[in-house]
Design a protein around this motif. Structure first.
Motif, short mmCIF file in Angstrom:
data_model
loop_
_atom_site.label_atom_id
_atom_site.label_comp_id
_atom_site.label_asym_id
_atom_site.label_seq_id
_atom_site.Cartn_x
_atom_site.Cartn_y
_atom_site.Cartn_z
N ALA A 1 0.83 -1.20 0.00
CA ALA A 1 0.00 0.00 0.00
C ALA A 1 0.87 1.25 0.00
O ALA A 1 1.94 1.28 0.56
N ASP A 2 0.38 2.27 -0.68
CA ASP A 2 0.99 3.59 -0.61
C ASP A 2 -0.14 4.61 -0.54
O ASP A 2 -1.30 4.24 -0.36
N GLU A 3 0.20 5.90 -0.69
CA GLU A 3 -0.83 6.95 -0.55
C GLU A 3 -1.91 6.90 -1.61
O GLU A 3 -2.99 7.45 -1.44
N SER A 4 -1.66 6.19 -2.73
CA SER A 4 -2.67 6.11 -3.79
C SER A 4 -3.59 4.89 -3.66
O SER A 4 -4.56 4.77 -4.40
N LEU B 1 -8.02 0.30 -2.33
CA LEU B 1 -8.78 -0.94 -2.18
C LEU B 1 -7.84 -2.13 -2.03
O LEU B 1 -6.78 -2.18 -2.66
N LEU B 2 -8.26 -3.10 -1.23
CA LEU B 2 -7.60 -4.41 -1.16
C LEU B 2 -8.58 -5.42 -1.73
O LEU B 2 -9.72 -5.50 -1.26
N ASP C 1 -1.31 -3.71 6.21
CA ASP C 1 -1.25 -2.43 5.49
C ASP C 1 -2.65 -1.85 5.33
O ASP C 1 -2.88 -0.66 5.57
N ALA C 2 -3.59 -2.68 4.90
CA ALA C 2 -4.96 -2.22 4.68
C ALA C 2 -5.59 -1.75 5.99
O ALA C 2 -6.23 -0.68 6.03
N PRO D 1 -10.39 -0.01 2.36
CA PRO D 1 -11.49 -0.97 2.33
C PRO D 1 -11.10 -2.26 1.60
O PRO D 1 -10.16 -2.30 0.82
N CYS D 2 -11.86 -3.30 1.88
CA CYS D 2 -11.59 -4.62 1.34
C CYS D 2 -12.76 -5.07 0.46
O CYS D 2 -13.92 -4.87 0.81
N MET D 3 -12.43 -5.68 -0.67
CA MET D 3 -13.43 -6.31 -1.54
C MET D 3 -13.12 -7.79 -1.55
O MET D 3 -12.12 -8.22 -2.09
N ASP D 4 -13.95 -8.59 -0.88
CA ASP D 4 -13.74 -10.02 -0.76
C ASP D 4 -14.32 -10.72 -1.99
O ASP D 4 -15.53 -10.74 -2.18
#
Length: 170
Positions: free
Chosen positions: A56-59, A62-63, A78-79, A85-88
Motif C-alpha cells: 500500500a501507498d498513498e494512492s 482498495l484491497l 497495510d490495509a 477498504p476490502c473487496m472479498d
C-alpha cells in the motif's frame, strides 16, 4: 573534421504520462481470484483504471481479497493500518460481476491474518497435512478436533530437516 552528434528527441507527452501514472488510484490483490489467472486478474483491474501494487501507498484505495489472501498478513496489516477498504472476491463470480459493472467497491470486513509457520502454511493447512500423513502411516484420527500428540510428534519427526536432526543430536 566536424563530428555531428544526433540527439534523440524526447517525446513531448512523457512528463504528462508520468504525472498521469502517479495520480492513478491503486489496489492491492491478496490471494488468487476464482476463475482468473494471476495476469488476467491484474489486467482486468488495470483496464478499470487502477494500478496494481504489492504494498500500500498513498494512492491505494482498495484491497481485493482472493482465495488464500488471509495468509498475506503484510497486505492485511497495510490495509488495516491505512483504513483501506476490502473487496472479498472469494465467492465465485463476485470479481467478474464487479469488472463487468466497471466498479470495484470495498465494503467487506478485513479478515484477521492467518497464523502461518515458517513453511508459510496456516495452522488449518498444516493440520490437514498432518492428518493425511498420519492416516497414510496407519494412525487412526478423528475427522475433527485435536490431533493426538503421538501422531503429531511422528509427523514432526518424519519431516524434520536433516540439519535440524544434527542440531538436536549435538
Amino acid at each position: 573534421m566536424e563530428h555531428k552528434r544526433e540527439v534523440a528527441a524526447e517525446p513531448e507527452n512523457q512528463a504528462t504520462d508520468e504525472t498521469e501514472a502517479a495520480s492513478l488510484p491503486s489496489v492491492m490483490v491478496a490471494g488468487e481470484i476464482p476463475g482468473y489467472d494471476w495476469e488476467t486478474a491484474r489486467e482486468a483491474v488495470r483496464n478499470l483504471g487502477y494500478e496494481v501494487l504489492g504494498r500500500a501507498d498513498e494512492s491505494t484505495v482498495l484491497l481485493i481479497l482472493g482465495e488464500g489472501g488471509e495468509r498475506n498478513g503484510t497486505k492485511l496489516r497495510d490495509a488495516a493500518e491505512r483504513g483501506i477498504p476490502c473487496m472479498d472476491v472469494r465467492t465465485p463470480g463476485r470479481f467478474k460481476a464487479a469488472v463487468c459493472a466497471g466498479e470495484l467497491v470495498g465494503s467487506d470486513p478485513l479478515p484477521e491474518p492467518a497464523k502461518v509457520d515458517r513453511s508459510g502454511l496456516s495452522e488449518r493447512e498444516r493440520n490437514r497435512l498432518i492428518r493425511a500423513w498420519a492416516r497414510d502411516h496407519g494412525y487412526t484420527l478423528p475427522d475433527k478436533g485435536r490431533i493426538p500428540m503421538n501422531a503429531r510428534h511422528a509427523y514432526e519427526q518424519s519431516n524434520r530437516d536433516v540439519s535440524q536432526g544434527k542440531a538436536a543430536a549435538a
